[in-house]
Design a protein around this motif. Structure first.
Motif, PDB file in Angstrom:
ATOM      1  N   SER A 258      27.402  34.748  74.232  1.00 47.11           N
ATOM      2  CA  SER A 258      27.386  33.285  74.146  1.00 47.11           C
ATOM      3  C   SER A 258      27.210  32.836  72.696  1.00 47.11           C
ATOM      4  O   SER A 258      27.884  31.903  72.228  1.00 47.11           O
ATOM      5  CB  SER A 258      26.249  32.720  75.005  1.00 47.11           C
ATOM      6  OG  SER A 258      26.465  32.995  76.363  1.00 47.11           O
ATOM      7  N   LEU A 259      26.308  33.483  71.988  1.00 49.28           N
ATOM      8  CA  LEU A 259      26.059  33.110  70.596  1.00 49.28           C
ATOM      9  C   LEU A 259      27.269  33.440  69.728  1.00 49.28           C
ATOM     10  O   LEU A 259      27.629  32.674  68.821  1.00 49.28           O
ATOM     11  CB  LEU A 259      24.814  33.842  70.075  1.00 49.28           C
ATOM     12  CG  LEU A 259      23.501  33.573  70.821  1.00 49.28           C
ATOM     13  CD1 LEU A 259      22.365  34.385  70.215  1.00 49.28           C
ATOM     14  CD2 LEU A 259      23.155  32.086  70.787  1.00 49.28           C
ATOM     15  N   TRP A 260      27.867  34.594  69.976  1.00 57.68           N
ATOM     16  CA  TRP A 260      29.054  35.011  69.209  1.00 57.68           C
ATOM     17  C   TRP A 260      30.177  33.972  69.384  1.00 57.68           C
ATOM     18  O   TRP A 260      30.827  33.563  68.418  1.00 57.68           O
ATOM     19  CB  TRP A 260      29.498  36.376  69.715  1.00 57.68           C
ATOM     20  CG  TRP A 260      30.589  37.057  68.929  1.00 57.68           C
ATOM     21  CD1 TRP A 260      31.925  36.921  69.115  1.00 57.68           C
ATOM     22  CD2 TRP A 260      30.438  37.985  67.847  1.00 57.68           C
ATOM     23  NE1 TRP A 260      32.620  37.699  68.237  1.00 57.68           N
ATOM     24  CE2 TRP A 260      31.725  38.372  67.434  1.00 57.68           C
ATOM     25  CE3 TRP A 260      29.347  38.532  67.191  1.00 57.68           C
ATOM     26  CZ2 TRP A 260      31.942  39.288  66.405  1.00 57.68           C
ATOM     27  CZ3 TRP A 260      29.561  39.437  66.167  1.00 57.68           C
ATOM     28  CH2 TRP A 260      30.842  39.802  65.787  1.00 57.68           C
ATOM     29  N   LYS A 261      30.354  33.552  70.624  1.00 56.65           N
ATOM     30  CA  LYS A 261      31.400  32.569  70.918  1.00 56.65           C
ATOM     31  C   LYS A 261      31.060  31.210  70.315  1.00 56.65           C
ATOM     32  O   LYS A 261      31.927  30.523  69.755  1.00 56.65           O
ATOM     33  CB  LYS A 261      31.574  32.452  72.430  1.00 56.65           C
ATOM     34  CG  LYS A 261      32.683  31.492  72.850  1.00 56.65           C
ATOM     35  CD  LYS A 261      32.810  31.466  74.361  1.00 56.65           C
ATOM     36  CE  LYS A 261      33.914  30.486  74.792  1.00 56.65           C
ATOM     37  NZ  LYS A 261      34.030  30.424  76.276  1.00 56.65           N
ATOM     38  N   ALA A 262      29.792  30.796  70.429  1.00 55.79           N
ATOM     39  CA  ALA A 262      29.379  29.479  69.921  1.00 55.79           C
ATOM     40  C   ALA A 262      29.587  29.376  68.420  1.00 55.79           C
ATOM     41  O   ALA A 262      29.913  28.300  67.903  1.00 55.79           O
ATOM     42  CB  ALA A 262      27.921  29.215  70.276  1.00 55.79           C
ATOM     43  N   LEU A 263      29.411  30.465  67.719  1.00 54.45           N
ATOM     44  CA  LEU A 263      29.578  30.462  66.264  1.00 54.45           C
ATOM     45  C   LEU A 263      31.013  30.742  65.843  1.00 54.45           C
ATOM     46  O   LEU A 263      31.323  30.729  64.657  1.00 54.45           O
ATOM     47  CB  LEU A 263      28.645  31.503  65.624  1.00 54.45           C
ATOM     48  CG  LEU A 263      27.187  31.068  65.436  1.00 54.45           C
ATOM     49  CD1 LEU A 263      26.330  32.245  65.039  1.00 54.45           C
ATOM     50  CD2 LEU A 263      27.090  29.958  64.396  1.00 54.45           C
ATOM     51  N   ASP A 264      31.872  31.023  66.828  1.00 51.04           N
ATOM     52  CA  ASP A 264      33.285  31.303  66.551  1.00 51.04           C
ATOM     53  C   ASP A 264      33.417  32.388  65.479  1.00 51.04           C
ATOM     54  O   ASP A 264      34.050  32.196  64.440  1.00 51.04           O
ATOM     55  CB  ASP A 264      33.991  30.013  66.093  1.00 51.04           C
ATOM     56  CG  ASP A 264      35.515  30.186  66.083  1.00 51.04           C
ATOM     57  OD1 ASP A 264      36.005  31.097  66.800  1.00 51.04           O
ATOM     58  OD2 ASP A 264      36.185  29.444  65.348  1.00 51.04           O
ATOM     59  N   MET A 265      32.808  33.539  65.780  1.00 50.22           N
ATOM     60  CA  MET A 265      32.814  34.636  64.825  1.00 50.22           C
ATOM     61  C   MET A 265      34.239  35.163  64.647  1.00 50.22           C
ATOM     62  O   MET A 265      35.049  35.128  65.584  1.00 50.22           O
ATOM     63  CB  MET A 265      31.898  35.765  65.304  1.00 50.22           C
ATOM     64  CG  MET A 265      30.427  35.365  65.410  1.00 50.22           C
ATOM     65  SD  MET A 265      29.721  34.788  63.840  1.00 50.22           S
ATOM     66  CE  MET A 265      29.729  36.307  62.903  1.00 50.22           C
ATOM     67  N   PRO A 266      34.567  35.687  63.462  1.00 51.17           N
ATOM     68  CA  PRO A 266      35.925  36.159  63.184  1.00 51.17           C
ATOM     69  C   PRO A 266      36.371  37.236  64.176  1.00 51.17           C
ATOM     70  O   PRO A 266      35.586  38.104  64.572  1.00 51.17           O
ATOM     71  CB  PRO A 266      35.807  36.733  61.767  1.00 51.17           C
ATOM     72  CG  PRO A 266      34.631  36.044  61.170  1.00 51.17           C
ATOM     73  CD  PRO A 266      33.681  35.795  62.282  1.00 51.17           C
ATOM     74  N   ALA A 267      37.618  37.198  64.555  1.00 49.64           N
ATOM     75  CA  ALA A 267      38.162  38.162  65.521  1.00 49.64           C
ATOM     76  C   ALA A 267      38.327  39.546  64.924  1.00 49.64           C
ATOM     77  O   ALA A 267      38.512  40.523  65.661  1.00 49.64           O
ATOM     78  CB  ALA A 267      39.501  37.657  66.046  1.00 49.64           C
ATOM     79  N   SER A 268      38.227  39.663  63.601  1.00 45.11           N
ATOM     80  CA  SER A 268      38.491  40.953  62.956  1.00 45.11           C
ATOM     81  C   SER A 268      37.276  41.880  62.935  1.00 45.11           C
ATOM     82  O   SER A 268      37.381  43.027  62.518  1.00 45.11           O
ATOM     83  CB  SER A 268      38.957  40.716  61.517  1.00 45.11           C
ATOM     84  OG  SER A 268      37.944  40.030  60.792  1.00 45.11           O
ATOM     85  N   ILE A 269      36.109  41.391  63.334  1.00 44.56           N
ATOM     86  CA  ILE A 269      34.897  42.214  63.288  1.00 44.56           C
ATOM     87  C   ILE A 269      34.415  42.483  64.721  1.00 44.56           C
ATOM     88  O   ILE A 269      34.925  41.907  65.682  1.00 44.56           O
ATOM     89  CB  ILE A 269      33.784  41.535  62.458  1.00 44.56           C
ATOM     90  CG1 ILE A 269      33.306  40.236  63.132  1.00 44.56           C
ATOM     91  CG2 ILE A 269      34.281  41.236  61.047  1.00 44.56           C
ATOM     92  CD1 ILE A 269      32.128  39.585  62.407  1.00 44.56           C
ATOM     93  N   ALA A 270      33.432  43.354  64.829  1.00 42.67           N
ATOM     94  CA  ALA A 270      32.941  43.716  66.166  1.00 42.67           C
ATOM     95  C   ALA A 270      31.413  43.773  66.169  1.00 42.67           C
ATOM     96  O   ALA A 270      30.788  44.173  65.171  1.00 42.67           O
ATOM     97  CB  ALA A 270      33.511  45.068  66.591  1.00 42.67           C
ATOM     98  N   LEU A 271      30.837  43.401  67.289  1.00 49.37           N
ATOM     99  CA  LEU A 271      29.392  43.480  67.487  1.00 49.37           C
ATOM    100  C   LEU A 271      29.117  44.652  68.424  1.00 49.37           C
ATOM    101  O   LEU A 271      29.580  44.668  69.567  1.00 49.37           O
ATOM    102  CB  LEU A 271      28.861  42.183  68.100  1.00 49.37           C
ATOM    103  CG  LEU A 271      27.354  42.143  68.376  1.00 49.37           C
ATOM    104  CD1 LEU A 271      26.554  42.220  67.078  1.00 49.37           C
ATOM    105  CD2 LEU A 271      26.986  40.876  69.157  1.00 49.37           C
ATOM    106  N   LEU A 272      28.340  45.637  67.940  1.00 49.87           N
ATOM    107  CA  LEU A 272      28.067  46.837  68.713  1.00 49.87           C
ATOM    108  C   LEU A 272      26.589  46.921  69.065  1.00 49.87           C
ATOM    109  O   LEU A 272      25.716  46.579  68.250  1.00 49.87           O
ATOM    110  CB  LEU A 272      28.447  48.097  67.934  1.00 49.87           C
ATOM    111  CG  LEU A 272      29.842  48.175  67.299  1.00 49.87           C
ATOM    112  CD1 LEU A 272      30.070  49.577  66.732  1.00 49.87           C
ATOM    113  CD2 LEU A 272      30.914  47.827  68.312  1.00 49.87           C
ATOM    114  N   ALA A 273      26.316  47.382  70.278  1.00 46.07           N
ATOM    115  CA  ALA A 273      24.961  47.747  70.690  1.00 46.07           C
ATOM    116  C   ALA A 273      24.755  49.219  70.361  1.00 46.07           C
ATOM    117  O   ALA A 273      25.614  50.051  70.663  1.00 46.07           O
ATOM    118  CB  ALA A 273      24.786  47.510  72.183  1.00 46.07           C
TER     119      ALA A 273
END
Length: 863
Positions: free
Chosen positions: A59-74
C-alpha cells in the motif's frame, strides 16, 4: 555502494492517511494476537503476520508511486515468511543502478512512511553488484539474501538478482562458513545457561534454521518435509523436529507478547508468567517456571542431537568424494570418515550391550570425532531399551565402570551420554534432574550441567599440565587411589535436588545402592555415600566458623575420621564450589579450605595443637619473620604487651609480622595508621586499620569500601588492651577493573585515614540496586543470634540477598545497640549473602533485647 537513505517525514499529501494506516496495522496485529491465543498455531501466526506486513508495504509503495524499475525485497526471517510479533522487518531495496538525487529522496520518503505507520525496519539499498560484493565478504548477509522474496516492484530485476546470488554461491564454502558460524555462536551463548536465548543458544531456533539454509543452498530441500522425502531425515525425525520447532516458536512468540517488544531471552522476569500462559502449574517442590525451563533444556538437547545427525548427512551429500576407506575396529564397529559407525544399523537394538561399547570405543580412540549419523539414529531408537533389565546386566555395569575408571576422556563421554539421553536412561535419578534449574541465586547452571562441571574439575586435578591451577589438588589427586569414587560422589552429590527433603541424605542412599550394584568394595561404597552426605560440611565449616578455635578443628576431625576421607572431601569441595558459577570461587575461599585441610590433617595425625602450643608456634614463627627485616631485638614487645591470646590465635604469623613491622614504633600513634598491600591469598587487597577506638568504626570502614564498590571477604576486628582498634580487612573488586594497585593502595591509605581523623557523620545508607534475579526470586532475610559453645561470644548469622550497603546496614544496627564486633566472615554465593559475625555486648544478655535486635535487623535487610 549506495548509502542507506535517511528517514524523513511522510510527504504532506499522505499525512492524512497515516492515522488510517497506523490504526489498521494496530487493529490487525491485535486480531492476530487474539487469534493466536485462541488457536495456539504458531505457523499460522507467523504466516499471517508476514502477509499483513506485505499488504501494508505494498500500500505504501503504491501510495508513493515508487519507480517501476526498482524492487522491494523481504529478506531474513521476514523473507522466509516467519515474521515474529516484534521482530524487525528486514528490507532490501534493489536498484538497477546507483540512486540519483531524485530516487534517493523518494526512498527517504518511503522509509519515513514505513516507520511512521509503526513498522520497525532494518533496511539497505543496493544494486545487484553491490549485493554480490558484500555477500562474498559476509556469510550472514549472504544467508539473508538467499532468503530474499519479492514484495513489490520489478520482477525481472528480482529474478536477475536471484540468478546472480545462486550463480555465485559456492555450496561447500557456504557449508563450512555456516558450521564455523554456528560453533562461534554456541561459544558466545554457551554460558547464558539460566536465561538462554531461545533463538541463538545451542539447540535454539537458529540451529534449525542453519540446517535448512545449508540444505537449501545445496538444493536438497527448503523444508523438513522435503528433507524427509529426499532421505536426509526419517519421517520420525521430521515429526520430532517439527514438534521441537513448534515449541520453540511458541515460546518465542509468547516472549514477544509478554515483553511488548523483541525479546528472545528467557529472562527470569518472564519465566513464571510464560509458564502460566502455557498452562504449567506449580507442583510440590517444583515451580511452574522450573518445569518450563526443564522442558526447554530437554528440547534444546534433542535439537542438538538431531542437528548433528542432519548436518552429518548433509556433509556426506555435499562432499561425496570425501568418504575414506572403512577401518575395522571389531566385528561390530568400524571407522568411517573419522566417525564411529556400527557395522549393522540394527546392532544396538539387537545387542543392547553395544550401546555402552560405542561410548567406550570413543573414549579409547581419541582420533574419532564422534558417531556417524546412522549410528546416532540407531542410538536414538535403542535408548528406550535401557530399562531395568539393561541396568541389572553385569556386562553393562562393568562397561559403565570402565568408562569411569579410564584415565582419559571421562568427562567427554559422560557429556556425550548426557547429550544423547543415555546417561539419564541408565541412571533414572540423573534423568530427573536433566535440565533442572536451581533457583538458589548462586548455581549458574542446571543440575546436570553443574554435576558434569564438578566431574570435569576433578578430572583437571589429575592432569599434570594443569597443576599450576590448583597445585595442592593436583598433588593430592595424583596419590589418590581409585579416583572413580570421586567421580561417583560428584555424580550423586546433587542428584536428589528437587525431590523434597535433604538432598544430601537422599543422594547418599542412591549412591550406596549404585555402588553395591556395580561391585565397589564396601570401603569405597561407604566413602562415596559419606562424601555425598557430607559434601557441604567442609565448605560450611571453613566459611562460617572460626578455624583458629581448636574445638572447631577437633569436631571436624571426629566427623572426617581418616585421611582418605579428608583428601576426598577437600577435592570434592573445591571442585563443587568452582562448578557452581564463575563468580562464586575466589582465592580467599581457596585459602580457607586449604587452611582447614592442613589443620585437620595435623589433627588426624595426632599433632593437633592446643591453644597454648599454637600460641607459642605462631609467636616463634612471627619472630623468625621479623628477624628477616632486621628489626631491633625486642622491638615487638611494646606492641605485643597490648595484645592478648585471642589476637595471636586469629592472625597468621605473616600477618602478625606485617602488623608488628608497621606499628612497633607507633603503638601510641595519635593519628590513624592505614596500610594496604596485595593480599597474600593472591586476590584483592589486605588492609590494616590501627586507630584509637571510636564509635561506629566498623560502619565507617564498610561505607568507605562500599563507596569504592569493593567487596569485603573477611574482617578481623580486634581491640588492644590500651583501647586501640587493630582491624584487618580482605577486600577485592568484584568487577575486576584494571587499576594500578600502587595508586589504589595510596588512595585507600590516605582517604580512609582522613575519614577516621575527621570522624565525619556516616553517609546516608546506600540502598544498592537489587538485581533482576533477586527481584524475581527474593531471599527472605534470616537473622539468628546464639551464644557460642563456650559462652565467650554470641554468633550472629545473617542470610539475605546480596546488595550494596548490606554490611553497613548491619554495622549501624549493631552500633545502635552498643554491640562490639570481633570477627566477620563474609560469604557471598552469587546473589546470596551468608555472613557470620562474632559479637559481644551487654544488650545480648537480655533475651528480649536479642529478639528485638533480630527483628530490627530483618526489617532493615528487607528494606
Amino acid at each position: 555502494m549506495s548509502s542507506v537513505p535517511a528517514v524523513v517525514l511522510a510527504p504532506p499529501p499522505l499525512q492524512a492517511r497515516l492515522a488510517d494506516w497506523k490504526g489498521m496495522l494496530a487493529g490487525e496485529r491485535a486480531r492476530l494476537k487474539a487469534r493466536y491465543l485462541a488457536r495456539k498455531s504458531c505457523a499460522e501466526l507467523l504466516r499471517r503476520n508476514t502477509m499483513l506486513v506485505d499488504r501494508q508495504l505494498r500500500s505504501l509503495w503504491k501510495a508513493l508511486d515508487m519507480p517501476a524499475s526498482i524492487a522491494l525485497l523481504a529478506v531474513g526471517g521476514y523473507g522466509r515468511g516467519q515474521l515474529f510479533p516484534h521482530s524487525d522487518v528486514d528490507l532490501l531495496v534493489l536498484l538497477p543502478a546507483p540512486a540519483d538525487a531524485s530516487l534517493a529522496h523518494k526512498l527517504e520518503e518511503l522509509l519515513g512512511l514505513v516507520w511512521d505507520v509503526g513498522l520497525e525496519v532494518g533496511h539497505s539499498v543496493r544494486t545487484i553488484a553491490e549485493c554480490a560484493e558484500i555477500a562474498a565478504q559476509d556469510v550472514t548477509v549472504q544467508t539473508s539474501l538467499l532468503e530474499a522474496r519479492l514484495v513489490r516492484g520489478h520482477r525481472a530485476l528480482f529474478e536477475k538478482f536471484v540468478n546472480r546470488m545462486r550463480r555465485e554461491l559456492d555450496v561447500r564454502s557456504f557449508f563450512q562458513a555456516k558450521q564455523l558460524e554456528q560453533q562461534q555462536r554456541h561459544a558466545r551463548f554457551q554460558e547464558s545457561s539460566l536465561e538462554p536465548n531461545i533463538k541463538e543458544s545451542p539447540g535454539g531456533l537458529r540451529d534449525l534454521q542453519n540446517v535448512l539454509w545449508i540444505a537449501g543452498a545445496a538444493g536438497l530441500g527448503a523444508s523438513w518435509r522435503e528433507l524427509s522425502r529426499r532421505g536426509m531425515i526419517t519421517r520420525e525425525e521430521m515429526q520430532q523436529i517439527q514438534r521441537h520447532e513448534s515449541f520453540l516458536q511458541n515460546v518465542r512468540i509468547r516472549l514477544h507478547y509478554l515483553a511488548g517488544r523483541r525479546e528472545d531471552r528467557l529472562l527470569f522476569d518472564h519465566q513464571g508468567a510464560l509458564a502460566r500462559e502455557l498452562g504449567i502449574a506449580d507442583r510440590p517442590h517444583r515451580l511452574a517456571s522450573e518445569q518450563l525451563m526443564q522442558r526447554y533444556y530437554r528440547t534444546a538437547n534433542a535439537v542438538t542431537q538431531l542437528d548433528t545427525i542432519v548436518l552429518q548427512n548433509l556433509n556426506t551429500r555435499i562432499y561425496p568424494a570425501r568418504r575414506a576407506p572403512v577401518q575395522e575396529i571389531n566385528e561390530r564397529f568400524h571407522v568411517h570418515d573419522e566417525l564411529l559407525e556400527a557395522c549393522d544399523e540394527r546392532l544396538l537394538e539387537r545387542e543392547p550391550h553395544a550401546i555402552f561399547e560405542s561410548f567406550r570405543l570413543l573414549q579409547q580412540h581419541h582420533e574419532l570425532k564422534g558417531m556417524a549419523a546412522a549410528t546416532l539414529r540407531a542410538l536414538w531408537r535403542a535408548k528406550d531399551l535401557i530399562g531395568p533389565a539393561f541396568r541389572r546386566d553385569p556386562v553393562n555395569r562393568e562397561r559403565f565402570m570402565q568408562i569411569l575408571r579410564d584415565p582419559s576422556r571421562v568427562v567427554h563421554e559422560l557429556r556425550r551420554m548426557n547429550q544423547y539421553g543415555i546417561l539419564g536412561r541408565y541412571l533414572p535419578a540423573f534423568g530427573r534432574i536433566v535440565g533442572q534449574l536451581q533457583y538458589d541465586l548462586y548455581h549458574a547452571y542446571t543440575v546436570d550441567e553443574h554435576i558434569l562441571k564438578v566431574i570435569r574439575n576433578l578430572r583437571r586435578f589429575s592432569v599434570p599440565e594443569l597443576a599450576h591451577e590448583f597445585p595442592l589438588c593436583t598433588r593430592l589427586m595424583s596419590g589418590f587411589e581409585r579416583p572413580e569414587v570421586l567421580y561417583l560422589a560428584a555424580m550423586f552429590h546433587d542428584i536428589a535436588k528437587g525431590r523434597g527433603g535433604d538432598h544430601s541424605h537422599l543422594g547418599a542412599a542412591d549412591a550406596r545402592r549404585f555402588c553395591r550394584a556395580h561391585g565397589l568394595s564396601a570401603e569405597d561404597a561407604d566413602l562415596v555415600a559419606w562424601l555425598v552426605e557430607h559434601h557441604l560440611d567442609m565448605s560450611i565449616t571453613a566459611q562460617k566458623q572460626d578455624l583458629s578455635d581448636p574445638e572447631v578443628i577437633r569436631a571436624f576431625t571426629e566427623r572426617v575420621d581418616n585421611e582418605r576421607r579428608l583428601v576426598a572431601l577437600y577435592l570434592l569441595t573445591v571442585a563443587d564450589i568452582r562448578g557452581t558459577s564463575p563468580k562464586v570461587w575466589n582465592a580467599w575461599k581457596g585459602k580457607l579450605l586449604e587452611d582447614m585441610f592442613w589443620l585437620t590433617r595435623l589433627s588426624l595425625r595426632g599433632d593437633a595443637l592446643t591453644a597454648e602450643s599454637d600460641l607459642q608456634r605462631r609467636q616463634d614463627e612471627t619472630k623468625a619473620k621479623l628477624r628477616l627485616y632486621a628489626l631491633p631485638e625486642g622491638a615487638h614487645e611494646k606492641l605485643w604487651t597490648q595484645l592478648d591470646t585471642t589476637y595471636f590465635l586469629r592472625h597468621e604469623p605473616q600477618e602478625i609480622a606485617w602488623h608488628t613491622r608497621l606499628l612497633y614504633y607507633r603503638v601510641e600513634s595519635p593519628v590513624p595508621v592505614v596500610k594496604a598491600r596485595l593480599s597474600p591469598v593472591g586476590e584483592g587487597l589486605q588492609v590494616m586499620i590501627y586507630v584509637r577506638d571510636q564509635p561506629q568504626l566498623f560502619a565507617r570502614i564498610c561505607s568507605f569500601f562500599e563507596a569504592m564498590s569493593y567487596d569485603i571477604f573477611e574482617a578481623k576486628i580486634y581491640t588492644t588492651r590500651h583501647g586501640y582498634a587493630l582491624d584487618s580487612f580482605q577486600v577485592h573488586d568484584p568487577k575486576s577493573r584494571h587499576v594500578q594497585y600502587r595508586d589504589l593502595i595510596s588512595y585507600i591509605e590516605y582517604e580512609l585515614a582522613a575519614r577516621l581523623v575527621k570522624q565525619t557523620p556516616l553517609p546516608p545508607l546506600a540502598r544498592g540496586r537489587v538485581s533482576r534475579q533477586l527481584r524475581h526470586f527474593p531471599i527472605s532475610p534470616e537473622v539468628n543470634i546464639q551464644p557460642d559453645d563456650r559462652g565467650t561470644y554470641h554468633v550472629l548469622s545473617v542470610i539475605a540477598g546480596d546488595r550494596l550497603g548490606l554490611l553497613s546496614c548491619i554495622a549501624r544496627t549493631l552500633a545502635a545497640y552498643e554491640i562490639s564486633l570481633h570477627t566477620a566472615k563474609i560469604n557471598t554465593l552469587g546473589e546470596r549473602a551468608e555472613d557470620i559475625f562474632l559479637v559481644t555486648g551487654e544488650a545480648l544478655k537480655d533475651p528480649k533485647t536479642v529478639v528485638r535486635l533480630e527483628t530490627e535487623l530483618v526489617e532493615q535487610l528487607q528494606g
